[in-house]
Structure formats: structure tokens, C-alpha cells
Write a protein that holds these residues in place. Structure first.
Motif, short mmCIF file in Angstrom:
data_model
loop_
_atom_site.label_atom_id
_atom_site.label_comp_id
_atom_site.label_asym_id
_atom_site.label_seq_id
_atom_site.Cartn_x
_atom_site.Cartn_y
_atom_site.Cartn_z
N VAL A 1 -10.76 -1.10 6.44
CA VAL A 1 -11.92 -1.58 6.10
C VAL A 1 -12.05 -0.86 4.71
CG1 VAL A 1 -14.61 -1.56 6.38
CG2 VAL A 1 -13.00 -2.13 8.28
N ALA A 2 -12.89 -1.62 3.66
CA ALA A 2 -13.25 -0.95 2.54
C ALA A 2 -14.39 -1.91 1.88
CB ALA A 2 -11.93 -1.15 1.39
N ARG A 3 -15.34 -1.08 1.15
CA ARG A 3 -16.28 -1.48 0.56
C ARG A 3 -16.44 -1.26 -0.88
NH1 ARG A 3 -20.31 -2.24 4.15
NH2 ARG A 3 -20.01 -1.41 6.48
N GLY A 4 -16.85 -2.17 -1.55
CA GLY A 4 -16.62 -2.44 -3.14
C GLY A 4 -18.01 -2.65 -3.83
N GLU A 5 -17.96 -2.76 -5.02
CA GLU A 5 -19.52 -3.02 -5.71
C GLU A 5 -19.52 -4.49 -5.36
OE1 GLU A 5 -19.41 -1.92 -9.61
OE2 GLU A 5 -19.11 0.11 -9.16
N GLY A 6 -20.68 -4.79 -4.37
CA GLY A 6 -20.86 -6.15 -4.13
C GLY A 6 -19.92 -6.70 -3.21
N ASP A 7 -18.90 -6.24 -2.67
CA ASP A 7 -18.10 -7.00 -1.82
C ASP A 7 -17.69 -5.97 -0.55
OD1 ASP A 7 -16.08 -4.98 -2.60
OD2 ASP A 7 -15.29 -6.54 -4.02
N PHE A 8 -17.07 -6.92 0.55
CA PHE A 8 -16.93 -6.19 1.57
C PHE A 8 -15.11 -6.58 2.06
CE2 PHE A 8 -16.22 -6.26 6.21
CZ PHE A 8 -16.35 -4.82 6.65
N THR A 9 -14.44 -5.78 2.43
CA THR A 9 -12.85 -6.18 2.74
C THR A 9 -12.55 -5.69 4.07
OG1 THR A 9 -12.21 -6.02 0.33
CG2 THR A 9 -10.63 -6.05 1.79
N ALA B 1 0.82 -1.31 -0.06
CA ALA B 1 -0.04 -0.10 0.04
C ALA B 1 0.83 1.29 0.08
CB ALA B 1 -0.78 -0.08 1.09
N ALA B 2 0.36 2.43 -0.16
CA ALA B 2 1.00 3.57 0.01
C ALA B 2 1.61 3.83 1.12
CB ALA B 2 0.03 4.92 -0.34
N GLY B 3 2.67 4.78 1.19
CA GLY B 3 3.49 5.13 2.42
C GLY B 3 4.15 3.95 3.07
N ARG B 4 4.79 3.00 2.23
CA ARG B 4 5.59 1.96 2.77
C ARG B 4 4.75 1.12 3.91
NH1 ARG B 4 10.35 1.01 2.04
NH2 ARG B 4 10.57 0.07 4.04
N ARG B 5 3.50 0.86 3.49
CA ARG B 5 2.56 0.03 4.19
C ARG B 5 2.20 -1.26 3.52
NH1 ARG B 5 2.20 2.27 9.28
NH2 ARG B 5 -0.17 1.65 9.70
N ALA B 6 1.83 -2.26 4.38
CA ALA B 6 1.53 -3.70 3.58
C ALA B 6 0.01 -3.96 4.14
CB ALA B 6 2.53 -4.69 3.96
N VAL B 7 -0.60 -4.64 3.29
CA VAL B 7 -2.00 -4.70 3.84
C VAL B 7 -2.20 -6.36 3.48
CG1 VAL B 7 -4.56 -4.60 3.22
CG2 VAL B 7 -3.00 -2.79 3.19
N ILE B 8 -2.92 -7.09 4.65
CA ILE B 8 -3.26 -8.53 4.56
C ILE B 8 -4.91 -8.59 4.92
CG2 ILE B 8 -2.33 -9.04 6.88
CD1 ILE B 8 -2.26 -11.84 5.69
N ALA B 9 -5.81 -8.97 3.88
CA ALA B 9 -6.94 -8.50 4.06
C ALA B 9 -8.02 -9.75 3.59
CB ALA B 9 -7.56 -7.27 3.20
N VAL B 10 -8.90 -9.88 4.10
CA VAL B 10 -10.04 -11.05 3.64
C VAL B 10 -11.12 -10.11 2.88
CG1 VAL B 10 -11.67 -12.55 4.68
CG2 VAL B 10 -9.38 -12.27 5.54
N THR B 11 -11.58 -10.76 1.76
CA THR B 11 -12.52 -10.18 1.27
C THR B 11 -14.01 -11.20 1.10
OG1 THR B 11 -11.15 -8.77 -0.10
CG2 THR B 11 -13.31 -9.02 -0.96
N ASP B 12 -15.27 -10.72 1.07
CA ASP B 12 -16.33 -11.59 0.89
C ASP B 12 -17.24 -10.71 0.02
OD1 ASP B 12 -18.67 -10.88 3.02
OD2 ASP B 12 -16.84 -10.73 3.98
N ARG B 13 -18.43 -11.43 -0.16
CA ARG B 13 -19.74 -10.98 -0.99
C ARG B 13 -20.84 -10.44 0.08
NH1 ARG B 13 -18.21 -9.29 -5.81
NH2 ARG B 13 -16.69 -10.74 -6.83
N GLY B 14 -20.62 -10.30 1.35
CA GLY B 14 -21.55 -10.04 2.11
C GLY B 14 -21.64 -8.58 2.43
N ALA B 15 -22.68 -8.24 2.98
CA ALA B 15 -22.80 -6.80 3.44
C ALA B 15 -21.83 -6.01 4.21
CB ALA B 15 -24.19 -6.28 3.84
N GLY B 16 -21.14 -7.07 4.93
CA GLY B 16 -20.04 -6.32 5.83
C GLY B 16 -20.73 -5.73 7.04
N LEU B 17 -19.92 -4.81 7.92
CA LEU B 17 -19.95 -4.02 9.11
C LEU B 17 -21.08 -2.94 8.67
CD1 LEU B 17 -16.77 -4.19 11.21
CD2 LEU B 17 -18.84 -5.73 11.38
#
Length: 478
Positions: free
Chosen positions: A447-455, A389-405
């Protein structure tokens, strides 16, 4: 045989003041010994110089009274020469006047001549043994240039060295007395100064001993720079301990409440099932009992996992890790626990290593909890990704097709025992563990929301371990 505690107490009994006193005493003793040795050497040189002048004066007087009469060498030793040598009391006096070939003109025939051939004008002193005694002698040349006789004549005068030793010891003794007195005075003054300098440590010790064991508030006292660093370290430690104690008390209270609630609900459902005769309602009660049992089992597992993560936050070192390896291991362990049919995870990993400073166990636990939440509360397919990720950062994330939080719940991410009432099998500790791991690694939950997914995942700093103090996460709770 002494106990380990007794041996430890014996090792601790040697205080800083005692160590400094021993070191200073040793240094002063060495300095005094070196000074005494130097003083004795000076006294010896001073004694030799004084008595050598007597020998030199006597040799000059004898050399002046060497004549050549009718082709013969005559020596008329003056009485004044012996009077000069007699100034060294209690000393035996020796003399010899001889030609270079060793022929004695007068004096002690067997008295040894010097081995040196070059003799300066003022004479040459040397030490030798004669008659079983140590003697110091001075040889001087008397040059004759007569028609009948020419050449050098040796004039040797000597005496024993008893008075020299006495004078050297007298000088050394006086020097020792002065040096010892000065050294003792210096030692006393240094010990007093050291005692004064160590008073702040005594105040810290008194403050700690008088402090109530339940009082973990910071110390407030005026102290020198060196001691203030110690006080600051103690205050930081006490602050950490205070936060840990309060957090552990809250954690134990909440855990006891949740366990008690789950057991009470399980017992109530089981008692209803015993009294129920309607098969359909009995089946519903069995499902509820099963859900409560699953929730209690998951709560127990996550309580243990949370305790391990909390402990490692204070003890485990941060080591260079490849997040890709963490993702692969977490996915494999989660699959083994959940069963291959339910734990089908899509991995999205970069080709290049993504290095972070972290604890592999804690990161795997966090990722497994994210995967569990995605499968329990989201919709498949579930993906696990690692990326820069930007700014010398790393991301390990889980994505699913639910509504999320929900947006209203976003601020409560990581709050303990945030249980969905519609899912009694949930333990409510998964995101709490994730937050604990994020704070442990100087990261955050992302936390990130996309079109039809939640990360949802962990954002961590890249590279080597950052300078941090264990447990110094303000507002940190287990």
C-alpha cells in the motif's frame, strides 16, 4: 471382474517386509546357486587332480620299462602300474605304447592318441571317447637315443570317469549342505534384523490407526532418522489439514452468516416495499433492494472465486509468468464484466518482461478484485501498473484518486467480510482474495499514498518458483 478398490487393496497387500524378504531370498538363492556351481567345479578339478596322479604314476612306471634290445624296442609293463591304476575302483583301464607314426608296440591299438604335438615332460591329460565310454587319458613321452633306435615313444594310460564324477558330486554335495545351512541361517538372522528395524513403522501404523479421526494434533514419538522423516511429513500434512479444516469451518460459518444476513435484509426491504404507498419512499426502498441484490450477487461470485483461489493454492503449480500479460488479461476481463464505459483502465507497463513464478488464474482474480475496489470505493481515473522493485521484487498495482483505506483499517487488509455499511452492494471478499493470492505466491500486499492518489497492489518475488510446500503459510486462512 474385480473392482478398482479391490485391485488397489491387492497391490497394497505386499508389505515392505514381504518385499525385502523376497529380495533377500532371491539374492541368497542366486548366491547359493553360484556357490554350488563353483563347488561342483572345484570338486571336478579336485577329482581330476587326484586321479590324474594315478595315471601319471602308472605312465612313469611303464615309461621306465621301455628298452632297446638288439635293435628292437621292448616294453615290460610292471604289475605295479596296474595296481596303481586299480586304486580307481569300478573303472576300466586302458593303455597303449606307440611310436610317433602310430605303430602300437603294446596295448589297445585303436585307442586314440592326442592331437597335440608338444607334450610337456610331466605328461599331457586329455579326454576322449573309446568303446562308447568317456575316458580320461594321460600321454607321456619316453625318449630313446640308442644307436639302432632313436626318437620319442608315446606312453598312454587311461581309465573311465565314473569315480571322478562320484568324487566331484560328493564334494559338491557336502559343500551344498554347508552352504544351504549357512544361507538359511543368514536368511533367518536377516529377517529377524529386518523385523526389528521395521518396528518403528509398526508403531507409526498403530498410532495412526488408534488416533481419533477428529484428532489432528502432531505425533510425538522417538524414531530413527529415516522414520522420523516420515513422522515429520505426516505431522506437516496433519498440520496443513488441521489448518484447512479450521479455516474452512470458519469460512463456511462466516459465509453462511453473510448470505443469511443479505437475504434477510433483502426480504425485509421487499416486505416494506409491498406495504409502502408513498412513491418517493417506495423508490428509495427499490434502490435499497437493488443494492442488496447487487451485493448478494457479488458475494456469490466472490465466494466462488475465493473457493477457486483457495483450492489452487494447494494444487496449482507455480509457472514462469510475465506480469505484463497478467495485467493485460485482467484489464480485458474486468472490462468485459463491468462494461466499457465504467472499466476504462490506464495501463502503465514496462518495455521489458517482468517474470515471476505464479498461477495466472489466481493473479488475474486478485488484480480484478483490486480494480473492482478502486472503481467501487475510489475515484477515477484508475490505473494499472507493473514495475520492478528493489530486492528482486516485482509489483503489480492499482492506483486511483480516492482517499484509500484509512490508517485504522490498514492492519485489517484482507480480512473477510469487512463490508462498508454505506455500500451494501460490497461483498467484503475482494481484499481477502488478494491476500490469499499474495500468500500463495510468497508475496505481500503493498500500500502506498501519494499526493492525491492511493495505490494498492501485490509485491512478488522475481524469477523461478521458490522452494515451498503447498499450504505451508503459517497463519494462512482462506
Amino acid at each position: 471382474m474385480g473392482s478398482p478398490i479391490g485391485e488397489a487393496d491387492a497391490r497394497r497387500s505386499l508389505s515392505i517386509a514381504s518385499r525385502l524378504a523376497m529380495a533377500l531370498t532371491l539374492i541368497l538363492a542366486l548366491a547359493v546357486a553360484a556357490t554350488i556351481y563353483a563347488a561342483y567345479g572345484y570338486g571336478r578339478r579336485a577329482a581330476n587332480e587326484a586321479f590324474d596322479r594315478l595315471l601319471q604314476g602308472a605312465a612313469l612306471q611303464i615309461a621306465e620299462r621301455i628298452f632297446v634290445i638288439e635293435g628292437e624296442i621292448r616294453v615290460d609293463i610292471p604289475v605295479s602300474a596296474f595296481e596303481l591304476l586299480s586304486l580307481a575302483k569300478d573303472e576300466r583301464v586302458f593303455y597303449r605304447v606307440a611310436t610317433p607314426d602310430g605303430t602300437t608296440l603294446t596295448g589297445y591299438d585303436a585307442f586314440p592318441l592326442p592331437e597335440a604335438t608338444a607334450i610337456p615332460e610331466q605328461g599331457l591329460t586329455y579326454e576322449t571317447t573309446y568303446g562308447g565310454e568317456e575316458v580320461r587319458a594321460l600321454v607321456m613321452l619316453r625318449r630313446l637315443a640308442e644307436r639302432a633306435v632313436s626318437g620319442d615313444i608315446y606312453v598312454v594310460v587311461a581309465h573311465t570317469m565314473v569315480s571322478r564324477g562320484q568324487l566331484a558330486r560328493s564334494v559338491a554335495t557336502q559343500a551344498v549342505a554347508v552352504i544351504a545351512g549357512a544361507g538359511l541361517a543368514i536368511l533367518v538372522l536377516v529377517l529377524l534384523a529386518m523385523r526389528y528395524a521395521l518396528r518403528p513403522l509398526e508403531r507409526v501404523q498403530t498410532a495412526i490407526l488408534e488416533r481419533d479421526p477428529l484428532d489432528l494434533s502432531p505425533f510425538s514419538m522417538q524414531a530413527p532418522h529415516e522414520v522420523s522423516a516420515l513422522v515429520a511429513a505426516i505431522n506437516r500434512f496433519m498440520g496443513r489439514l488441521d489448518r484447512r479444516v479450521r479455516a474452512m469451518q470458519d469460512y463456511v460459518a462466516d459465509s453462511a452468516h453473510q448470505i443469511r444476513t443479505s437475504i434477510t435484509a433483502l426480504r425485509a426491504h421487499s416486505e416494506l416495499a409491498l406495504e409502502e404507498e408513498d412513491p418517493q419512499r417506495l423508490k428509495t426502498l427499490h434502490k435499497r433492494i437493488r443494492s442488496r441484490a447487487i451485493g448478494l450477487n457479488r458475494l456469490t461470485d466472490q465466494l466462488l472465486s475465493h473457493a477457486l483461489v483457495t483450492h489452487r493454492a494447494d494444487t496449482a503449480p507455480l509457472e514462469p509468468l510475465d506480469l505484463r500479460r497478467v495485467a493485460v488479461d485482467a484489464e480485458r476481463e474486468f472490462g468485459q464484466l463491468s462494461g466499457n464505459s465504467k472499466a476504462r483502465i490506464r495501463l502503465d507497463l514496462p518495455e521489458e518482461p517482468v517474470m515471476v513464478a505464479g498461477d495466472a488464474f489466481s493473479l488475474r482474480e486478485a488484480v480484478k478484485n483490486l480494480l473492482n475496489n478502486a472503481q467501487a470505493h475510489g475515484k477515477g481515473p484508475v490505473g494499472l501498473s507493473v514495475r520492478d522493485a528493489a530486492g528482486r521484487r516485482a509489483v503489480i498495482a492499482v492506483t486511483d484518486r480516492g482517499a484509500g483505506l484509512e490508517v485504522a483499517d490498514a492492519s485489517a487488509i484482507g480480512q473477510r467480510f469487512s463490508i462498508d455499511p454505506n455500500k451494501p452492494e460490497s461483498a467484503g471478499l475482494g481484499l481477502a482474495i488478494v491476500r490469499e493470492v499474495a500468500e500463495f505466491h510468497n508475496g505481500r500486499i503493498r500500500v502506498a499514498r501519494g499526493e492525491g492518489d492511493f495505490t494498492i497492489g501485490l509485491e512478488l518475488p522475481l524469477g523461478a518458483p521458490a522452494a515451498r510446500e503447498r499450504g505451508q503459510h503459517e497463519g494462512h486462512t482462506p
